[in-house]
Design a protein around this motif. Structure first.
Motif, short mmCIF file in Angstrom:
data_model
loop_
_atom_site.label_atom_id
_atom_site.label_comp_id
_atom_site.label_asym_id
_atom_site.label_seq_id
_atom_site.Cartn_x
_atom_site.Cartn_y
_atom_site.Cartn_z
N PHE A 8 0.86 -1.19 0.00
CA PHE A 8 0.00 0.00 0.00
C PHE A 8 0.89 1.24 0.00
N PRO A 9 1.08 1.88 -1.15
CA PRO A 9 1.93 3.07 -1.22
C PRO A 9 1.51 4.10 -0.18
N GLY A 10 2.48 4.54 0.62
CA GLY A 10 2.16 5.45 1.71
C GLY A 10 2.03 4.74 3.04
N GLN A 18 -11.17 -2.03 -1.83
CA GLN A 18 -9.89 -1.76 -2.47
C GLN A 18 -8.76 -2.52 -1.78
N SER A 42 -0.59 5.00 6.85
CA SER A 42 -1.37 6.24 6.76
C SER A 42 -2.24 6.29 5.51
N SER A 43 -1.89 5.49 4.50
CA SER A 43 -2.66 5.52 3.26
C SER A 43 -3.96 4.73 3.35
N LEU A 44 -4.09 3.88 4.37
CA LEU A 44 -5.25 2.99 4.46
C LEU A 44 -6.55 3.77 4.66
N SER A 45 -6.46 4.92 5.29
CA SER A 45 -7.68 5.71 5.54
C SER A 45 -8.29 6.21 4.24
N ARG A 46 -7.50 6.24 3.17
CA ARG A 46 -8.01 6.71 1.89
C ARG A 46 -8.54 5.56 1.01
N LEU A 47 -8.44 4.35 1.51
CA LEU A 47 -8.86 3.18 0.74
C LEU A 47 -10.10 2.56 1.36
#
Length: 432
Positions: free
Chosen positions: A170-172, A184, A175-180
């Motif tokens: 997961f790129p990022g 996804q 912290s990127s999981l909140s946007r997925l």
């Protein structure tokens, strides 16, 4: 060799029926409420030995042509309905034309995926780090303290990779999981139709294992032990004519060790529930392990990644009971306690045996462990070279721990019970 047992159901026609009471079964897994007495088949000596060997799949490796330096190992779980989650490893590691030896026991929990991964890859990781440090030193001998540091670094790096390999999907990162969305994330993890690499990486995070790893240098002058969890290392040393000293080399990393309890509490001040009922976050007994990522990453890792590994197929309430206490991870350490012991490789040196065992062995021995190991050592000392070649030292030790007679061994082997009555047992005996 990764120590996967090949257990099979024993023939119920092998001997006359007898009955076992609750107090006849060693260890602490059985309960007085398990409908005692229970039937078992009383085998003769040769049949009991044969069945014990079949159930524990003993394995031996000779590290020199004479057989002076060798290692014997086994993995034992007598209940045919249950697969052992213990593993062992015995390997030679070739570095710059010289041969190191690695032996280890691993006690997996919650499932076998992570312990299998660790048993297979640990020797590879240690070899890679050994190659680097020996290359840096050229023709010079690497000082033992640097080998100890390398040993600990290799194990920590290996454990860090378990979670990092998933986060890199997961790129990022976290912290990127909140946007997925969940769908996804599931799309990334559910790649079983295309090889399942992502799925396999994530699954390793669900489970864990303790580890006790021994490393011996090519000159047999040094032994390093790296310990995580509640396996145990013993040194059995000859002190005279059929006289032996049994020394415990390791400490348990669990709630029974006040130093470990204090360490975890110091790392998490103001969190009285970091240890609850002697368990980390009230959920898991070992304080140091490989894997067990939910205890090492923030709760979002488990809730967003691991929950989506099996969406809608499991009850998350047991996980939430400890995740609600997870505020400042990691709570379980992947830093091993590494100790160094000098060895004497001279031909006239007194005999030494290193015993590595999972907590299943300490469980069946109970308070009699010292006497059991001492009797085993004295018996092995009186054996001929041929007998030692034919009968595994590890198997002899297990026989001794189970009672040292056919009836006691038969009870454990053929007890009529559907659920496990003994914890998994792994043993490695290495001649030093």
């Amino acid at each position: 060799m990764d120590g996967i047992p090949e257990c099979s159901k024993l023939s119920w026609d092998a001997g006359p029926t007898s009955f076992a009471s609750f107090g006849d079964i060693p260890g602490n897994l059985c309960s007085p409420t398990d409908d005692w007495p229970r039937p078992f088949r009383n085998l003769n000596h040769d049949a009991a030995w044969e069945h014990l060997a079949a159930a524990s799949n003993p394995h031996s490796v000779k590290f020199d042509p004479t057989g002076r330096w060798r290692a014997d190992a086994l993995n034992f779980q007598p209940c045919a309905e249950t697969s052992s989650q213990d593993r062992y490893a015995i390997q030679e590691i070739h570095i710059q034309g010289r041969v190191w030896t690695l032996s280890a026991v691993f006690d997996g929990h919650l499932g076998s995926h992570t312990v299998e991964h660790v048993a297979h890859h640990m020797p590879i990781i240690v070899r890679e780090h050994l190659e680097l440090i020996t290359q840096k030193h050229g023709d010079r001998v690497v000082p033992p303290p640097l080998i100890a540091d390398m040993f600990a670094m290799a194990i920590r790096a290996f454990d860090d990779a378990i979670a990092n390999d998933v986060l890199e999907l997961f790129p990022g990162g976290l912290s990127s999981l909140s946007r997925l969305s969940d769908s996804q994330i599931q799309e990334v993890l559910d790649d079983q139709l295309s090889g399942g690499q992502n799925y396999t990486k994530a699954r390793l995070c669900l489970y864990g294992t303790t580890a006790l790893v021994a490393l011996v240098d090519p000159d047999h002058q040094n032994l390093w032990l790296a310990n995580l969890g509640d396996c145990q290392g013993l040194m059995v040393s000859e002190t005279g004519q059929n006289a032996w000293n049994v020394e415990v080399l390791t400490r348990f990393h669990n709630g029974e060790n006040p130093l470990e309890v204090q360490r975890v509490m110091n790392e998490h001040p103001g969190e009285p529930e970091c240890i609850l009922d002697g368990r980390v976050l009230g959920a898991i007994a070992p304080f140091r392990c490989l894997g067990d990522t939910p205890f090492k990453q923030p709760p979002e890792f488990t809730r967003r990644i691991l929950y989506n590994l099996y969406p809608g197929q499991h009850d998350t309430s047991p996980w939430e009971e400890f995740l609600m206490r997870n505020h400042t991870p990691p709570y379980i350490s992947s830093t091993p306690e590494v100790t160094h012991y000098p060895l004497d490789p001279s031909p006239q040196a007194p005999r030494k045996y290193l015993i590595l065992c999972s907590d299943g062995f300490t469980d069946i021995c109970g308070t009699n462990q010292h006497e059991i190991v001492d009797r085993w050592a004295r018996t092995a000392a009186c054996s001929s070279s041929r007998e030692l070649d034919e009968k595994s030292l590890a198997l002899r030790l297990l026989w001794q721990a189970l009672g040292n007679d056919p009836t006691s061994v038969s009870r454990v082997l053929t007890l009529n019970m559907d659920s496990p009555w003994l914890d998994d047992v792994s043993i490695v005996v290495q001649c030093l």
